[in-house]
Design a protein around this motif. Structure first.
Motif, short mmCIF file in Angstrom:
data_model
loop_
_atom_site.label_atom_id
_atom_site.label_comp_id
_atom_site.label_asym_id
_atom_site.label_seq_id
_atom_site.Cartn_x
_atom_site.Cartn_y
_atom_site.Cartn_z
N LEU A 313 0.84 -1.20 0.00
CA LEU A 313 0.00 0.00 0.00
C LEU A 313 0.88 1.25 0.00
O LEU A 313 0.42 2.34 0.38
CB LEU A 313 -0.92 0.00 1.23
CG LEU A 313 -2.21 -0.86 1.18
CD1 LEU A 313 -3.09 -0.47 0.03
CD2 LEU A 313 -1.92 -2.33 1.21
N SER A 337 -3.35 2.99 -2.80
CA SER A 337 -2.72 3.20 -1.51
C SER A 337 -3.75 3.14 -0.37
O SER A 337 -4.52 2.18 -0.28
CB SER A 337 -1.97 4.52 -1.50
OG SER A 337 -1.22 4.69 -0.33
N THR A 338 -3.77 4.15 0.49
CA THR A 338 -4.66 4.12 1.66
C THR A 338 -6.12 4.25 1.28
O THR A 338 -7.00 4.06 2.13
CB THR A 338 -4.29 5.24 2.64
OG1 THR A 338 -4.28 6.49 1.95
CG2 THR A 338 -2.93 5.00 3.26
N SER A 340 -7.45 2.30 -0.90
CA SER A 340 -7.68 1.02 -1.56
C SER A 340 -9.05 0.43 -1.26
O SER A 340 -9.48 0.38 -0.10
CB SER A 340 -6.60 0.02 -1.10
OG SER A 340 -6.94 -1.28 -1.49
#
Length: 381
Positions: A313, A337-338, A340
């Motif tokens: 991530l 990333s965060t 997701s």
């Protein structure tokens, strides 16, 4: 003849003792103002309502039911006429309910577990929403304005329930209960055509399957999620064409991401192996030591069928490629990333978080600090 009679009595007694030793749960309490009325205990099963027991209430309104405790959390209800009180039986042995015949379905008190307190909160929230929608229907507003107001009411309700009941603790039975609430006979959360609602179902399905992988509700919820993902075709899985036979047999939400060379890897393609699914960030302080520990496990058990599917991530793609370059297992990265979608689908709230998948592509364990990872892997191998 007498000898056969003694034998029959002995066998019958043994059977009764065996039945009495089975784990059971109790539902007890009082219903005021309900003398001579029938109170019913019913199970809310996947196939519909199942009648279990009933009692004619006396002047005091006291009642007591006892039934075999389910292997996994299951849902039940007390019914007085057309009013119902919903509750769940989890690890508790006794659920205490005190109510009044007037306002039976909402003005009751329940003791026994946090789940049942939260279920009551959800019931009251849904009743308030239904009341607002009914008033809106009688308001005489133009159709377009009424429709916008209805959408606003429902969205506000869903956002509240998502935040405080579903994503807050998706492993709780009340989160499951929240998914299936209805408004005017229709489900408030749509598991088949609304991709944001599919995430809610997926979070609960993952958590439920971690704890009760063989429960009917776990498998049913997973099938709903897989069909919903297929229907909504979220960006991460838009090219996935899941055939009907796969929907029936799989018990895991697919992950489709690219490795260092741009090759797409499907988690569901690893059926036949024991898979450690690892959500991580290589930039974190613990990543180096964690990957050393995983390397030791991989070197030891890869030849026996262990695979690691590691999802980065990291926001920095170049950093990920550098850090993952020499790792021997499947290393993929989620570019969101965060943000997701997979974090929501798997109920991941912190990194690293890992799961174990058995050879049948079934999610079997969420690994935490108490888990002996090597022993868990050896058991599945």
């Amino acid at each position: 003849m007498k000898k056969n009679t003694y034998l029959f009595v002995a066998l019958l007694s043994a059977g009764l003792v065996a039945c009495n030793n089975e784990p059971s749960f109790n539902v007890e309490g009082t219903v005021a103002g309900a003398a001579d009325k029938m109170l019913y205990l019913e199970q809310t099963g996947l196939e519909g309502i199942v009648a279990l027991d009933s009692v004619k209430l006396g002047d005091g309104g006291s009642f007591h039911f006892s039934e075999a405790r389910p292997d996994a959390p299951d849902f039940y209800r007390l019914r007085l006429g057309n009013q119902v009180i919903n509750f769940v039986v989890d690890s508790t042995e006794t659920v205490k309910v005190n109510a009044d015949a007037n306002g039976f379905a909402t003005a009751y008190q329940v003791e026994g577990s946090e789940n049942n307190q939260k279920i009551k909160e959800l019931v009251l929230l849904q009743a308030d929403l239904q009341d607002k929608v009914n008033k809106l229907g009688r308001s005489g507003l133009p159709a377009g304005i009424a429709q916008d107001s209805l959408v606003s009411l429902v969205n506000a309700y869903k956002n509240n329930v998502k935040r405080n009941y579903i994503f807050a603790e998706p492993n709780k039975a009340y989160a499951y209960f929240a998914l299936f609430q209805e408004l005017n006979g229709y489900m408030i959360f749509d598991p088949l055509t609304n991709k944001e609602d599919v995430k809610c179902f997926a979070a609960v399905a993952t958590s439920l399957n971690n704890m009760y992988p063989h429960a009917d509700r776990s498998r049913n919820l997973y099938n709903m999620v897989i069909k919903g993902m297929k229907n909504t075709r979220t960006p991460q899985v838009q090219n996935v064409d899941i055939p009907v036979d796969k929907i029936k047999e799989t018990s895991i939400i697919d992950i489709e991401l690219k490795d260092l060379k741009g090759k797409i890897h499907h988690l569901t393609d690893l059926k036949g192996k024991v898979v450690l699914v690892d959500f991580t960030a290589y930039a974190s302080a613990v990543s180096g030591a964690r990957n050393l520990a995983l390397r030791e496990l991989y070197d030891k058990y890869a030849s026996q069928g262990l695979e690691i599917y590691q999802i980065s991530l990291d926001a920095d793609e170049h950093f990920w490629k550098t850090a993952a370059d020499n790792l021997p297992w499947i290393c993929v990265r989620d570019p969101q990333s965060t943000y997701s979608t997979y974090l929501s689908l798997y109920g991941v709230t912190q990194l690293p978080t890992a799961f174990l998948v058995n050879r049948n592509n079934e999610l079997t364990l969420r690994i935490d600090e108490k888990t002996n990872m090597e022993e868990a892997i050896k058991k599945l191998l």
